[in-house]
Scaffold this motif. Sequence first.
Motif, mmCIF file in Angstrom:
data_model
loop_
_atom_site.group_PDB
_atom_site.id
_atom_site.type_symbol
_atom_site.label_atom_id
_atom_site.label_comp_id
_atom_site.label_asym_id
_atom_site.label_seq_id
_atom_site.Cartn_x
_atom_site.Cartn_y
_atom_site.Cartn_z
ATOM 1 N N LEU A 5 45.743 35.000 7.485
ATOM 2 C CA LEU A 5 46.465 33.746 7.679
ATOM 3 C C LEU A 5 47.578 33.970 8.682
ATOM 4 O O LEU A 5 48.401 34.878 8.525
ATOM 5 N N LEU A 6 47.620 33.130 9.702
ATOM 6 C CA LEU A 6 48.686 33.150 10.689
ATOM 7 C C LEU A 6 49.569 31.938 10.437
ATOM 8 O O LEU A 6 49.138 30.802 10.632
ATOM 9 N N GLY A 7 50.789 32.171 9.974
ATOM 10 C CA GLY A 7 51.705 31.079 9.678
ATOM 11 C C GLY A 7 52.222 31.156 8.254
ATOM 12 O O GLY A 7 51.504 31.593 7.341
ATOM 13 N N THR A 8 53.475 30.719 8.091
ATOM 14 C CA THR A 8 54.113 30.808 6.771
ATOM 15 C C THR A 8 54.884 29.537 6.414
ATOM 16 O O THR A 8 55.652 29.532 5.462
ATOM 17 N N GLY A 9 54.691 28.471 7.189
ATOM 18 C CA GLY A 9 55.444 27.240 6.971
ATOM 19 C C GLY A 9 54.913 26.423 5.802
ATOM 20 O O GLY A 9 54.079 26.895 5.008
ATOM 21 N N THR A 29 42.917 38.906 3.316
ATOM 22 C CA THR A 29 43.332 40.248 3.713
ATOM 23 C C THR A 29 44.826 40.360 3.989
ATOM 24 O O THR A 29 45.444 41.392 3.697
ATOM 25 N N GLY A 30 45.427 39.313 4.558
ATOM 26 C CA GLY A 30 46.849 39.443 4.867
ATOM 27 C C GLY A 30 47.417 38.223 5.546
ATOM 28 O O GLY A 30 46.707 37.284 5.919
ATOM 29 N N VAL A 31 48.747 38.258 5.714
ATOM 30 C CA VAL A 31 49.515 37.149 6.297
ATOM 31 C C VAL A 31 50.393 37.703 7.411
ATOM 32 O O VAL A 31 51.025 38.755 7.261
ATOM 33 N N TRP A 32 50.418 36.986 8.510
ATOM 34 C CA TRP A 32 51.372 37.258 9.580
ATOM 35 C C TRP A 32 52.159 35.985 9.854
ATOM 36 O O TRP A 32 51.601 34.882 9.818
ATOM 37 N N GLY A 33 53.444 36.125 10.116
ATOM 38 C CA GLY A 33 54.263 34.970 10.471
ATOM 39 C C GLY A 33 55.334 35.363 11.465
ATOM 40 O O GLY A 33 55.661 36.553 11.627
ATOM 41 N N ARG A 34 55.897 34.349 12.090
ATOM 42 C CA ARG A 34 56.975 34.613 13.057
ATOM 43 C C ARG A 34 58.262 35.013 12.358
ATOM 44 O O ARG A 34 59.157 35.555 12.993
ATOM 45 N N ARG A 35 58.336 34.767 11.053
ATOM 46 C CA ARG A 35 59.470 35.225 10.235
ATOM 47 C C ARG A 35 58.942 36.260 9.241
ATOM 48 O O ARG A 35 58.295 35.894 8.256
ATOM 49 N N PRO A 36 59.189 37.527 9.487
ATOM 50 C CA PRO A 36 58.619 38.578 8.626
ATOM 51 C C PRO A 36 58.963 38.422 7.157
ATOM 52 O O PRO A 36 58.116 38.685 6.283
ATOM 53 N N VAL A 54 50.703 41.082 14.668
ATOM 54 C CA VAL A 54 49.558 40.177 14.590
ATOM 55 C C VAL A 54 48.270 40.853 15.029
ATOM 56 O O VAL A 54 47.197 40.611 14.463
ATOM 57 N N ASP A 55 48.337 41.742 16.021
ATOM 58 C CA ASP A 55 47.123 42.411 16.478
ATOM 59 C C ASP A 55 46.568 43.349 15.413
ATOM 60 O O ASP A 55 45.347 43.542 15.318
ATOM 61 N N ALA A 56 47.443 43.921 14.602
ATOM 62 C CA ALA A 56 46.971 44.766 13.502
ATOM 63 C C ALA A 56 46.199 43.939 12.486
ATOM 64 O O ALA A 56 45.162 44.387 11.958
ATOM 65 N N LEU A 57 46.664 42.727 12.218
ATOM 66 C CA LEU A 57 45.935 41.845 11.307
ATOM 67 C C LEU A 57 44.589 41.443 11.908
ATOM 68 O O LEU A 57 43.556 41.481 11.224
ATOM 69 N N LEU A 58 44.574 41.086 13.189
ATOM 70 C CA LEU A 58 43.322 40.693 13.841
ATOM 71 C C LEU A 58 42.297 41.823 13.800
ATOM 72 O O LEU A 58 41.091 41.570 13.683
ATOM 73 N N ALA A 59 42.764 43.054 13.864
ATOM 74 C CA ALA A 59 41.855 44.196 13.831
ATOM 75 C C ALA A 59 41.261 44.424 12.458
ATOM 76 O O ALA A 59 40.207 45.075 12.329
ATOM 77 N N ARG A 79 43.677 34.703 21.502
ATOM 78 C CA ARG A 79 43.851 36.133 21.195
ATOM 79 C C ARG A 79 42.914 36.563 20.067
ATOM 80 O O ARG A 79 42.290 37.633 20.127
ATOM 81 N N ALA A 80 42.814 35.737 19.026
ATOM 82 C CA ALA A 80 41.952 36.068 17.897
ATOM 83 C C ALA A 80 40.480 36.061 18.297
ATOM 84 O O ALA A 80 39.708 36.940 17.883
ATOM 85 N N ALA A 81 40.071 35.063 19.080
ATOM 86 C CA ALA A 81 38.682 35.006 19.527
ATOM 87 C C ALA A 81 38.329 36.238 20.345
ATOM 88 O O ALA A 81 37.246 36.833 20.173
ATOM 89 N N ARG A 82 39.220 36.650 21.222
ATOM 90 C CA ARG A 82 38.963 37.843 22.029
ATOM 91 C C ARG A 82 38.856 39.093 21.176
ATOM 92 O O ARG A 82 38.193 40.062 21.566
ATOM 93 N N ALA A 83 39.495 39.067 19.993
ATOM 94 C CA ALA A 83 39.399 40.186 19.057
ATOM 95 C C ALA A 83 38.165 40.076 18.172
ATOM 96 O O ALA A 83 37.961 40.913 17.286
ATOM 97 N N GLY A 84 37.334 39.035 18.391
ATOM 98 C CA GLY A 84 36.095 38.866 17.639
ATOM 99 C C GLY A 84 36.247 38.159 16.317
ATOM 100 O O GLY A 84 35.373 38.259 15.452
ATOM 101 N N CYS A 85 37.342 37.399 16.136
ATOM 102 C CA CYS A 85 37.597 36.707 14.871
ATOM 103 C C CYS A 85 37.104 35.269 14.925
ATOM 104 O O CYS A 85 37.375 34.543 15.895
#
Length: 295
Positions: A5-9, A29-36, A54-59, A79-85
């Motif tokens: 999940l990208l976003g925490t709002g 698997t995990g959450v990434w946000g602009r506010r850690p 974020v790239d670690a999550l995409l991987a 970015r996510a599509a290029r990482a194959g997501c």
Amino acid sequence: MRIGLLGTGPWARLAHAPALSEHAELEFTGVWGRRPEAAEELAGQHGTRAYADVDALLADVDAVAVALPPDVQAELAVRAARAGCHLLLDKPLAPTVAEGRAVVEAADRAGVASVVFFTTRFQPEPAAWIAEQEKAGGWFTGRAEWLGAVFTVDGNPFAASPWRQDKGALWDVGPHALSVLLPVLGDARRVVAAVPGPGDTVHLVLEHDGGASSTATLSLTVPPAAAGTTVELRGTTGVTRLPEATQGEVAALTRAADALLAAADTGRPHPCDAAFALRVTEILASAEDLLAAGR
């Protein structure tokens, strides 16, 4: 499918995180946000991991769900599509046609599936009604009123959103109205008129490929007592109206995740994929240009 999940709002907390964590066929698997700190809190609530990078999550995942402002979503979706997501995105796809097209092109090049969460299209009663009217055909005209009180109710969690304040109802609820009108009446070959009303209210007149016309009134600033949604069609079979949904956003988002799983498994695009969302973006941009020109 491992999904991040990208976003925490507010939307991530109210809809995305519950739907992803409760889905039987997804590994949240995990959450990434602009506010850690917000990512840590949300991940802790749902028994998953917060990612600082974020790239670690995409991987680490097969797909991502995005609950971020349109401009941030567009950049990270590429970015996510290029990482194959695979991509579970929100509306609007992007704030500009160019950014939306970049998402579609990145997904196509990577061969990843995409589903954009137009809420009404994933609620059982409205979705069944849309399919029925699309099959019936013969529509002469349509009318959509998508009237919200986001900016007139104290404490609404979405009122502070900078992109909503900037883009208003046209870009926030406009995609919902178009997601119902377009599959039934056909693509909008032309935005005939876009006229401002009180607050952020916009009135649209559309001309559709099948020869039908439609109007849409969109607002986030109506008095609370006047808020509500109506879609009405008139044609050879008479008059019909969009039924109310009996289930909320979490159940609808769960079905959107089901749709992403199916698209990824079969390779068949979903009707609400990024390409459809790009077409919606193009129509919104045309309306925005007419508003700016005073037409």
